[in-house]
Design an enzyme around this catalytic site. Structure first.
Site, PDB file in Angstrom:
ATOM      1  N   THR A   1      13.133  12.609 -24.130  1.00  0.00           N
ATOM      2  CA  THR A   1      12.489  11.388 -23.649  1.00  0.00           C
ATOM      3  C   THR A   1      12.611  10.319 -24.733  1.00  0.00           C
ATOM      4  O   THR A   1      12.575  10.631 -25.922  1.00  0.00           O
ATOM      5  CB  THR A   1      11.002  11.617 -23.290  1.00  0.00           C
ATOM      6  OG1 THR A   1      10.286  11.971 -24.477  1.00  0.00           O
ATOM      7  CG2 THR A   1      10.853  12.711 -22.230  1.00  0.00           C
ATOM      8  N   GLY A   2      12.771   9.080 -24.307  1.00  0.00           N
ATOM      9  CA  GLY A   2      13.009   8.019 -25.292  1.00  0.00           C
ATOM     10  C   GLY A   2      14.318   8.271 -26.008  1.00  0.00           C
ATOM     11  O   GLY A   2      14.398   8.235 -27.236  1.00  0.00           O
TER      12      GLY A   2
ATOM     13  N   GLY B   1      17.495   4.692 -31.462  1.00  0.00           N
ATOM     14  CA  GLY B   1      16.836   5.315 -32.602  1.00  0.00           C
ATOM     15  C   GLY B   1      16.983   6.828 -32.675  1.00  0.00           C
ATOM     16  O   GLY B   1      18.076   7.383 -32.476  1.00  0.00           O
TER      17      GLY B   1
ATOM     18  N   GLY C   1      15.828   9.283 -30.755  1.00  0.00           N
ATOM     19  CA  GLY C   1      16.183   9.992 -29.525  1.00  0.00           C
ATOM     20  C   GLY C   1      17.673   9.915 -29.230  1.00  0.00           C
ATOM     21  O   GLY C   1      18.289  10.910 -28.820  1.00  0.00           O
TER      22      GLY C   1
ATOM     23  N   TYR D   1      -2.070   4.405 -33.927  1.00  0.00           N
ATOM     24  CA  TYR D   1      -0.791   5.120 -33.880  1.00  0.00           C
ATOM     25  C   TYR D   1      -0.892   6.433 -34.679  1.00  0.00           C
ATOM     26  O   TYR D   1      -0.455   7.491 -34.214  1.00  0.00           O
ATOM     27  CB  TYR D   1       0.310   4.228 -34.451  1.00  0.00           C
ATOM     28  CG  TYR D   1       1.648   4.899 -34.605  1.00  0.00           C
ATOM     29  CD1 TYR D   1       2.488   5.087 -33.508  1.00  0.00           C
ATOM     30  CD2 TYR D   1       2.088   5.351 -35.854  1.00  0.00           C
ATOM     31  CE1 TYR D   1       3.724   5.704 -33.648  1.00  0.00           C
ATOM     32  CE2 TYR D   1       3.322   5.964 -36.003  1.00  0.00           C
ATOM     33  CZ  TYR D   1       4.129   6.143 -34.896  1.00  0.00           C
ATOM     34  OH  TYR D   1       5.358   6.757 -35.037  1.00  0.00           O
TER      35      TYR D   1
HETATM   36  N1  LIG Z   1      11.379   5.165 -36.948  1.00  0.00           N
HETATM   37  C1  LIG Z   1      10.433   5.705 -37.671  1.00  0.00           C
HETATM   38  O1  LIG Z   1      10.275   5.359 -38.834  1.00  0.00           O
HETATM   39  C2  LIG Z   1       9.537   6.771 -37.079  1.00  0.00           C
HETATM   40  C3  LIG Z   1       8.742   7.501 -37.966  1.00  0.00           C
HETATM   41  C4  LIG Z   1       7.915   8.494 -37.454  1.00  0.00           C
HETATM   42  C5  LIG Z   1       7.889   8.743 -36.101  1.00  0.00           C
HETATM   43  N2  LIG Z   1       8.659   8.005 -35.258  1.00  0.00           N
HETATM   44  C6  LIG Z   1       8.596   8.336 -33.838  1.00  0.00           C
HETATM   45  O2  LIG Z   1       9.893   8.611 -33.390  1.00  0.00           O
HETATM   46  C7  LIG Z   1       9.973   8.386 -31.993  1.00  0.00           C
HETATM   47  C8  LIG Z   1      11.173   7.514 -31.697  1.00  0.00           C
HETATM   48  O3  LIG Z   1      10.986   6.269 -32.336  1.00  0.00           O
HETATM   49  P1  LIG Z   1      12.193   5.395 -32.914  1.00  0.00           P
HETATM   50  O4  LIG Z   1      11.801   4.970 -34.265  1.00  0.00           O
HETATM   51  O5  LIG Z   1      13.476   6.056 -32.674  1.00  0.00           O
HETATM   52  O6  LIG Z   1      11.986   4.086 -32.003  1.00  0.00           O
HETATM   53  P2  LIG Z   1      12.918   3.299 -30.997  1.00  0.00           P
HETATM   54  O7  LIG Z   1      14.240   3.046 -31.586  1.00  0.00           O
HETATM   55  O8  LIG Z   1      12.063   2.136 -30.582  1.00  0.00           O
HETATM   56  O9  LIG Z   1      13.095   4.288 -29.787  1.00  0.00           O
HETATM   57  C9  LIG Z   1      12.044   4.579 -28.911  1.00  0.00           C
HETATM   58  C10 LIG Z   1      12.645   5.188 -27.659  1.00  0.00           C
HETATM   59  O10 LIG Z   1      11.602   5.573 -26.792  1.00  0.00           O
HETATM   60  C11 LIG Z   1      11.708   4.857 -25.561  1.00  0.00           C
HETATM   61  N3  LIG Z   1      10.353   4.649 -25.079  1.00  0.00           N
HETATM   62  C12 LIG Z   1       9.332   3.986 -25.657  1.00  0.00           C
HETATM   63  N4  LIG Z   1       8.241   4.058 -24.885  1.00  0.00           N
HETATM   64  C13 LIG Z   1       8.578   4.782 -23.792  1.00  0.00           C
HETATM   65  C14 LIG Z   1       7.903   5.205 -22.627  1.00  0.00           C
HETATM   66  N5  LIG Z   1       6.628   4.866 -22.402  1.00  0.00           N
HETATM   67  N6  LIG Z   1       8.573   5.945 -21.736  1.00  0.00           N
HETATM   68  C15 LIG Z   1       9.867   6.280 -21.927  1.00  0.00           C
HETATM   69  N7  LIG Z   1      10.566   5.909 -22.990  1.00  0.00           N
HETATM   70  C16 LIG Z   1       9.916   5.163 -23.922  1.00  0.00           C
HETATM   71  C17 LIG Z   1      12.503   3.603 -25.897  1.00  0.00           C
HETATM   72  O11 LIG Z   1      13.182   3.052 -24.788  1.00  0.00           O
HETATM   73  P3  LIG Z   1      12.467   1.971 -23.818  1.00  0.00           P
HETATM   74  O12 LIG Z   1      11.765   0.989 -24.713  1.00  0.00           O
HETATM   75  O13 LIG Z   1      13.573   1.382 -23.023  1.00  0.00           O
HETATM   76  O14 LIG Z   1      11.517   2.746 -22.975  1.00  0.00           O
HETATM   77  C18 LIG Z   1      13.503   4.209 -26.877  1.00  0.00           C
HETATM   78  O15 LIG Z   1      14.486   4.958 -26.184  1.00  0.00           O
HETATM   79  C19 LIG Z   1       8.633   7.782 -31.580  1.00  0.00           C
HETATM   80  O16 LIG Z   1       7.793   8.797 -31.058  1.00  0.00           O
HETATM   81  C20 LIG Z   1       8.087   7.267 -32.905  1.00  0.00           C
HETATM   82  O17 LIG Z   1       6.682   7.186 -32.880  1.00  0.00           O
HETATM   83  C21 LIG Z   1       9.487   7.027 -35.725  1.00  0.00           C
END
Ligand SMILES: NC(=O)c1ccc[n+]([C@@H]2O[C@H](COP(=O)([O-])OP(=O)(O)OC[C@H]3O[C@@H](n4cnc5c(N)ncnc54)[C@H](OP(=O)(O)O)[C@@H]3O)[C@@H](O)[C@H]2O)c1
Length: 249
Positions: free
Chosen positions: A13-14, A18, A20, A151
């Site tokens: 999912t997602g 990034g 995913g 968060y």
């Molecule tokens: N980057 C970091 O530093 C970091 C650190 C710790 C944890 N995380 C976690 O890693 C995960 C991925 O984050 P990322 O950094 O890769 O961010 P990202 O690039 O913004 O990717 C987020 C992904 O999730 C999708 N998404 C968001 N809300 C959604 C929803 N309600 N339903 C379905 N899809 C959804 C987005 O697509 P759409 O917007 O089109 O839905 C996108 O595919 C998240 O859980 C985040 O909290 C990230």
């Protein structure tokens, strides 16, 4: 040489940007067939083009139960089962205590907590015995971070889901683990601040990491592939940090 995820069916999912997206690419390289979700069709189309023939996109919001039902109906029809579930959709923005609104709380918990719960629960009939579930947590769940309490609390909830669900799923051989990234260079991280402050945020975060840099999404994708594979067959209920040491010292 046999690939470590040959023939496996995975949902991420997602999976459109990034972490995913990087995970989807890694799982396909390792031999899996992947389904990915996201809310934006354009990003979904672009991701499918990038991941290639073994990827299927399903537009779905993880916080909407009817969308999840449609996702699992499609996977049931097209693949008949799930071997790997990466509940990764999530995100959040920043507000200090004193300014937190009900909307802020509800929106973040709707995806990061309620969405993860129903993503996993609704997958249970499709998940094979011996499947691997990987939840995306965060280092912030065990650290205090100014302006980021909602968060951070949502990710602390995710961490406990893995502990408790490992017990709920006893008898099925399904493992539940958390991958907890530190700061990873993704659109989601960059979007925490206005464009002109992005580099400043990245530099400030990199300075807090013992390795002295941000992580790349691919470095998380490889760890998810490990947790999804038989190479981690006795790892269960655990949290694996991919943070360059940030939360380990
Ligand atoms: N980057 C970091 O530093 C970091 C650190 C710790 C944890 N995380 C976690 O890693 C995960 C991925 O984050 P990322 O950094 O890769 O961010 P990202 O690039 O913004 O990717 C987020 C992904 O999730 C999708 N998404 C968001 N809300 C959604 C929803 N309600 N339903 C379905 N899809 C959804 C987005 O697509 P759409 O917007 O089109 O839905 C996108 O595919 C998240 O859980 C985040 O909290 C990230």
């Amino acid at each position: 040489m046999t690939k470590q995820l040959s023939g496996k069916i995975a949902l991420i999912t997602g999976g459109t940007t990034g972490i995913g997206l990087a995970t989807a690419k890694e799982l396909v390289v390792q031999g899996a067939r992947v389904f990915i979700t996201g809310r934006r069709q354009k990003e979904l189309d672009a991701a499918i083009a990038e991941v290639g023939a073994n990827a299927t996109g399903i537009r779905a919001d993880a916080s909407v139960p009817a969308d999840l039902d449609a996702v699992y109906a499609k996977i049931a029809k097209n693949a008949g089962r799930l071997d790997i579930l990466h509940a990764n959709a999530g995100g959040g923005d920043m507000l200090p205590l004193g300014s937190i609104t009900e909307e802020h709380f509800d929106r973040i918990f709707a995806t990061n907590v309620r969405g993860v719960l129903f993503t996993v629960q609704k997958a249970l009939p499709l998940l094979v015995n011996g499947a691997s579930i990987v939840l995306t947590g965060s280092t912030v769940s065990i650290k205090g971070t100014a302006n980021f309490s909602v968060y951070s609390a949502s990710k602390a909830a995710v961490r406990n889901f893995a502990r408790s669900w490992s017990l709920d799923l006893q008898g099925r051989g399904i493992r539940v683990n958390v991958v907890s990234p530190g700061p990873i260079r993704t659109p989601g991280l960059g979007d925490l601040v206005p464009d002109e402050h992005r580099q400043g945020l990245f530099d400030a975060l990199a300075a807090q990491v013992p390795l002295g840099r941000l992580g790349e999404p691919e470095e998380v994708g490889k760890v998810v592939a490990f947790l999804a594979s038989d190479a981690s067959s006795f790892i269960n209920g655990a949290e694996l940090f991919v943070d360059g040491g940030m939360a380990q010292i």
